[in-house]
Each structure stands twice: as C-alpha cells, then as structure tokens.
Design an enzyme around this catalytic site. Sequence first.
Site, PDB file in Angstrom:
ATOM      1  N   HIS A  29      37.210  41.548  38.220  1.00  0.00           N
ATOM      2  CA  HIS A  29      37.149  42.684  37.729  1.00  0.00           C
ATOM      3  C   HIS A  29      37.307  42.397  35.972  1.00  0.00           C
ATOM      4  CE1 HIS A  29      41.944  42.687  37.770  1.00  0.00           C
ATOM      5  NE2 HIS A  29      41.628  43.398  36.437  1.00  0.00           N
ATOM      6  N   ASP A  62      38.208  44.996  33.094  1.00  0.00           N
ATOM      7  CA  ASP A  62      39.766  45.775  32.256  1.00  0.00           C
ATOM      8  C   ASP A  62      39.063  47.409  32.377  1.00  0.00           C
ATOM      9  OD1 ASP A  62      41.754  44.442  32.866  1.00  0.00           O
ATOM     10  OD2 ASP A  62      41.929  43.933  30.719  1.00  0.00           O
ATOM     11  N   HIS A 103      37.740  39.165  36.181  1.00  0.00           N
ATOM     12  CA  HIS A 103      39.584  38.115  36.253  1.00  0.00           C
ATOM     13  C   HIS A 103      39.642  38.512  37.687  1.00  0.00           C
ATOM     14  CE1 HIS A 103      40.616  41.179  33.760  1.00  0.00           C
ATOM     15  NE2 HIS A 103      41.399  41.122  34.297  1.00  0.00           N
ATOM     16  N   ARG A 122      49.716  43.968  27.393  1.00  0.00           N
ATOM     17  CA  ARG A 122      48.908  44.121  27.754  1.00  0.00           C
ATOM     18  C   ARG A 122      48.449  45.009  26.373  1.00  0.00           C
ATOM     19  NH1 ARG A 122      44.053  45.697  32.123  1.00  0.00           N
ATOM     20  NH2 ARG A 122      45.990  48.531  31.716  1.00  0.00           N
TER      21      ARG A 122
END
Length: 321
Positions: free
Chosen positions: A126, A128, A277, A294
């Site tokens: 996917h 983000d 990723h 993140r």
Amino acid sequence: MTTDRGAAQPPAAIEVKPAAGHIGAEITGVDLSSDLDDAVVAVIRAAVLRWKVVFFRDQPLDHAGHVAFARRFGEPVVLPRRGKASPPDFPEVETTADRLELGGRFGMEHDEWLRRRRHTLLRGWHCDHGARVDPPAATILRAETVPPYGGDTTWSNLAAAYAGLSAPVREFVSGLRAEHRLGVGYQPRPGDDAYLRHLLDHQVATLHPLVRVHPETGERILYINGYYVEQIADLSRAESQALLDLLLDQAVRPEYTVRFRWEPGSVAFWDNRATIHLAPSDSAHLDHPRIMHRVMVAGEVPVGVDGKASEAIVGSEAGRW
C-alpha cells in the site's frame, strides 16, 4: 535525545549511496536534528525523487526534531484520530507500536488482524492513506525500538514498474481509472463484526487514475496497490480482477524493490506518490516491541495522463484531514 539544533551543515558532507538497482539509497554525513542548510535539503529532496526512498542511520531525532525535519519538505499532516501510543503534545506524530496497537482492537488479537486484513501477500502492499483524494506526498518514519531480528519493511518503485510494462499495456492502462476504498479485501468475522461496522461508518473512497503523472518529476506512475484498490472503472468485475492481478504482480517484482533492516535511530523517507510498501508480518510472535514514529507531508490531488484529477467518492476532501 536532544532538541538543541546545531550549526548548519555543508552539502559536501553528504553522500548518497544507492541500495538497489531501481529504488532506495542510504544517505550519510548528515544529522537530521541539526539546522539543515538549504543546499542539504535540496540534496535530500533530489535523492528522494530519484531513488523514491532514502535511509538514514543513527539519527538523534526526538518528536520535535522529526516534525521540524518534515516541515523542510512541506506541511506535516495533522491526523484527527491517532492511536493511544501517539504523543499528545505533537499532533503531527503518529506512533505505530505494533504489539500495543493491533492486539485487542475490535475484538481481534494480532494474528487474526493479519489473517483478515492481509490474508494474501499482495493485500499488504500500500501507499499511506491511498483511499483519500489527496494522499500524503511523503512519509518520514523513524524507529525507536525494534526487534533484534525481523520487522523489515520493503518498498517498490511504481515508476519503474510502469516503465517495465510492454508498450501496448502502458498505453491501455494510461487511460483507465480505479476505485481506491478503505477496507478492501477485509474478510468479515462470522456474525457481528465490530471492525466491519467501523468501516461502514467511516468509509473513504476515491476514483484515482490508474497511471498518475508525478507532479515534480513528470514520471508516469503505475498507481496501484493491494490494500485500497477496489475495481478498475468501466471494466467488468472479471476483467478488472484479471488486470489488477497482472498489474500488482508487475508492481512488486523483486527487481523493483528494496528491503530495509531497521535499527534504533533509523529513518526512512519515501515518496508516497511513487512507491508502495509492505509492512512486516514476521515479528508479531516475537517477544519484542516494535515502536515507530511517523510524520507525513501533505500531498496534492493526483492527475492522470489525460490531465484529469482524481475524484473523491466519499470520506475525504482535499486539504482537510
């Protein structure tokens, strides 16, 4: 860790070392917690655009330094909802603590989450927030605590994947659009399913071009992933599935990927517009936490080869999180 920012660094100290043939580079000779010179920022930006994901080791970043570094490349995203492990005083930082966050939510332990959400390899790949109309332009992830083994992340270069298609297929897919929807592929539990009800109450879906044009490099990007893509528009269900399988297989061919071994203080900075990723699934059984932080940089609405922008279906609005 310290929030004291040192003197500016000259760009001559930086070295960009490619990590794989199509994607990934390690950048050395820079302290991300320091007051970075504009020339240093330009080198890092160019490396991210060229190699799609770059890695830094042994970085003394705290939350404040992480946000400050991200701000040199755009506006950090402030999420309206974050997990309970995220720091309350830094709304730009989302903490992903696998063993803390997944187990027990919606009545499912960690192993069941993986079975129902990532029951095939391709489902795990996917970008983000890909179901939004304006997915983040970039993500900067730093490791605080990692297992002594396991827990690697893998990225794939979607520009290289598009270029690797045959010319007739490139031409065909460049005119198509696909629906990206949160929760695609989730396998519901028998009877009442709290997570399914959550998905229905918080739907997010967008019609994105199947091939987007990168706003900075002009590259054509095979804009596909296994986690969000529902169906290719204007194709039958059978046609759509066959084409999606072909394109996903292409997108994650080993030659287009790079795998990164995390250590405490490691930082990965990737172009969320040109990569997908795969988060690890090999460390949940280990008795070691994996705590990551993140920060995402706000992105633009994707535009296809035909110049037409993505269209929100439900659940998101450009510039509003």
